[in-house]
Design an enzyme around this catalytic site. Structure first.
Site, PDB file in Angstrom:
ATOM      1  N   MET A   1      55.704 -13.410  30.226  1.00  0.00           N
ATOM      2  CA  MET A   1      55.451 -14.752  29.696  1.00  0.00           C
ATOM      3  C   MET A   1      55.632 -14.760  28.171  1.00  0.00           C
ATOM      4  SD  MET A   1      52.570 -16.493  32.059  1.00  0.00           S
ATOM      5  CE  MET A   1      51.145 -15.747  31.287  1.00  0.00           C
TER       6      MET A   1
ATOM      7  N   MET B   1      46.440  -3.639  25.925  1.00  0.00           N
ATOM      8  CA  MET B   1      47.196  -4.646  25.173  1.00  0.00           C
ATOM      9  C   MET B   1      47.401  -5.882  26.034  1.00  0.00           C
ATOM     10  SD  MET B   1      49.882  -2.819  22.775  1.00  0.00           S
ATOM     11  CE  MET B   1      49.342  -1.572  21.619  1.00  0.00           C
TER      12      MET B   1
ATOM     13  N   GLN C   1      50.809 -21.159  37.388  1.00  0.00           N
ATOM     14  CA  GLN C   1      49.798 -20.103  37.544  1.00  0.00           C
ATOM     15  C   GLN C   1      48.583 -20.314  36.632  1.00  0.00           C
ATOM     16  OE1 GLN C   1      52.711 -16.970  36.378  1.00  0.00           O
ATOM     17  NE2 GLN C   1      50.989 -16.056  35.279  1.00  0.00           N
TER      18      GLN C   1
ATOM     19  N   GLN D   1      47.862  -8.271  40.639  1.00  0.00           N
ATOM     20  CA  GLN D   1      49.193  -8.893  40.649  1.00  0.00           C
ATOM     21  C   GLN D   1      50.233  -7.895  41.176  1.00  0.00           C
ATOM     22  OE1 GLN D   1      50.804 -11.426  37.327  1.00  0.00           O
ATOM     23  NE2 GLN D   1      51.843  -9.544  36.783  1.00  0.00           N
TER      24      GLN D   1
ATOM     25  N   GLY E   1      53.029  -3.194  25.373  1.00  0.00           N
ATOM     26  CA  GLY E   1      52.947  -3.076  26.838  1.00  0.00           C
ATOM     27  C   GLY E   1      54.225  -3.574  27.489  1.00  0.00           C
ATOM     28  N   HIS E   2      54.683  -4.755  27.052  1.00  0.00           N
ATOM     29  CA  HIS E   2      55.936  -5.298  27.588  1.00  0.00           C
ATOM     30  C   HIS E   2      57.104  -4.354  27.258  1.00  0.00           C
ATOM     31  CE1 HIS E   2      53.637  -9.198  26.792  1.00  0.00           C
ATOM     32  NE2 HIS E   2      53.890  -9.271  28.088  1.00  0.00           N
TER      33      HIS E   2
HETATM   34  P1  AMP Z   1      52.545 -11.177  30.877  1.00  0.00           P
HETATM   35  O1  AMP Z   1      53.541 -11.543  29.814  1.00  0.00           O
HETATM   36  O2  AMP Z   1      51.154 -11.041  30.378  1.00  0.00           O
HETATM   37  O3  AMP Z   1      52.683 -12.027  32.113  1.00  0.00           O
HETATM   38  O4  AMP Z   1      52.942  -9.719  31.341  1.00  0.00           O
HETATM   39  C1  AMP Z   1      54.244  -9.407  31.765  1.00  0.00           C
HETATM   40  C2  AMP Z   1      54.244  -8.034  32.369  1.00  0.00           C
HETATM   41  O5  AMP Z   1      53.798  -7.087  31.396  1.00  0.00           O
HETATM   42  C3  AMP Z   1      53.294  -7.912  33.564  1.00  0.00           C
HETATM   43  O6  AMP Z   1      53.909  -7.103  34.558  1.00  0.00           O
HETATM   44  C4  AMP Z   1      52.094  -7.238  32.958  1.00  0.00           C
HETATM   45  O7  AMP Z   1      51.344  -6.483  33.886  1.00  0.00           O
HETATM   46  C5  AMP Z   1      52.755  -6.310  31.946  1.00  0.00           C
HETATM   47  N1  AMP Z   1      51.800  -5.921  30.902  1.00  0.00           N
HETATM   48  C6  AMP Z   1      51.001  -6.742  30.179  1.00  0.00           C
HETATM   49  N2  AMP Z   1      50.210  -6.025  29.356  1.00  0.00           N
HETATM   50  C7  AMP Z   1      50.516  -4.717  29.572  1.00  0.00           C
HETATM   51  C8  AMP Z   1      50.036  -3.479  29.039  1.00  0.00           C
HETATM   52  N3  AMP Z   1      49.080  -3.430  28.113  1.00  0.00           N
HETATM   53  N4  AMP Z   1      50.584  -2.331  29.501  1.00  0.00           N
HETATM   54  C9  AMP Z   1      51.555  -2.352  30.439  1.00  0.00           C
HETATM   55  N5  AMP Z   1      52.047  -3.485  30.984  1.00  0.00           N
HETATM   56  C10 AMP Z   1      51.541  -4.651  30.564  1.00  0.00           C
END
Ligand code: AMP
Length: 289
Positions: free
Chosen positions: A30, A184, A61, A153, A36-37
């Site tokens: 998103m 993160m 969502q 998820q 993390g991303h």
């Molecule tokens: P989001 O943008 O929050 O929807 O996250 C996109 C993807 O990045 C999802 O698969 C999350 O699980 C993953 N994600 C978010 N934060 C982290 C993190 N700290 N470490 C690893 N993956 C992450």
């Protein structure tokens, strides 16, 4: 980096790359990207020839009282980060490209989607499952990468990919953390300085449960109590859940035998934060690898 904004463009990009013999990795996000991303992207780059990242703040969502409108949108910064990281393509659709007029289909994964976070956020996982199905169908990647930070998820998406026979292998990537252990998250930027400090107790609580488990405590209730105490000592009182579950099915278990995960969702200030820890695996291991 190619920038694709509608369904035809992303499909064509994927078809072309497949024809050229490249394997494809897909990382849905998103936006408001952080380390993390980037770890998901890096993992994809090591395992596939071409990676496409999507950035789409998916309205379906978010609940009516949630943060859809104020969710951070920093697309120029995100594009810069992706270019620097050597990403091949960005899929950045508008809402109408994903949900065109007359759209009426949804995907539910039940009862998994109504448990844990689904209790607090009715409809959330239906929104996630629907958009992820659309995206996976468009890209038909060889592998799609999801963070274990959002563990429920991840399990739901694995379930739906199996149930619907989707082509992509669903790969879980271990959680990237701040130096004090906080997972993160794009939402960490909502935290006040004081709340940010308190939030470190979430990881400490899970880590304490894991140490107790490693030292021989296998009873879920005891492990949950250990974690809960550390949260309340840090003045984190709004604990939506703290629960030990099977790491494969997410069903409740009284005793942890072969696979266990402890998951929590708490409110720190007005910010809802989630985290989890696999009990039987080292922190950096992925259950799917
Ligand atoms: P989001 O943008 O929050 O929807 O996250 C996109 C993807 O990045 C999802 O698969 C999350 O699980 C993953 N994600 C978010 N934060 C982290 C993190 N700290 N470490 C690893 N993956 C992450």
């Amino acid at each position: 980096m190619e920038i694709l904004t509608n369904r035809d463009e992303i499909r064509a990009w994927a078809v072309e790359n497949r024809k050229a013999g490249h394997s494809i990795g897909f990382v849905p996000t998103m936006g408001a990207l952080h380390a993390g991303h980037l770890e998901l992207l890096r993992t994809s780059q090591t395992q596939t020839d071409r990676t496409v990242v999507s950035i789409f703040v998916n309205p379906s969502q978010f609940g009516p009282a949630e943060d859809f409108n104020r969710y951070p949108r920093v697309i120029e910064q995100d594009k810069h980060m992706l270019r620097q990281a050597g990403c091949h393509a960005l899929f950045y659709p508008g809402v109408a490209a994903i949900y065109p007029q007359h759209f009426q289909t949804s995907v539910t994964v039940e009862p998994l989607g109504s448990d844990l976070c689904g209790r607090e956020r009715p409809g959330h996982f239906q929104g996630v499952a629907t958009v992820v199905t659309i995206l996976l169908n468009l890209v038909r990647a060889d592998q799609a990468f999801f963070g274990l930070k959002d563990y429920q998820q991840f399990v739901i998406i694995q379930r739906l990919a199996q149930d619907l026979n989707l082509e992509s292998k669903i790969v879980g990537v271990p959680t990237i953390r701040e130096p004090d252990g906080l997972a993160m998250s794009s939402r960490n930027r909502y935290l006040s300085q004081e709340d940010r400090q308190r939030a470190a107790a979430i990881h400490a609580a899970l880590a304490a449960a894991k140490s107790a488990f490693t030292a021989g405590e296998k009873r879920s209730g005891r492990l949950e109590a250990i974690a809960r105490r550390i949260l309340t000592e840090a003045s984190i009182h709004r604990i939506q859940y703290i629960s030990v579950r099977s790491a494969t099915t997410l069903l409740p278990i009284n005793t942890v035998h072969t696979d266990g995960v402890i998951l929590t969702a708490v409110k720190v200030g007005e910010t809802r934060l989630i985290d989890n820890m696999l009990l039987n695996l080292p922190d950096q291991a992925s259950p799917s690898s």
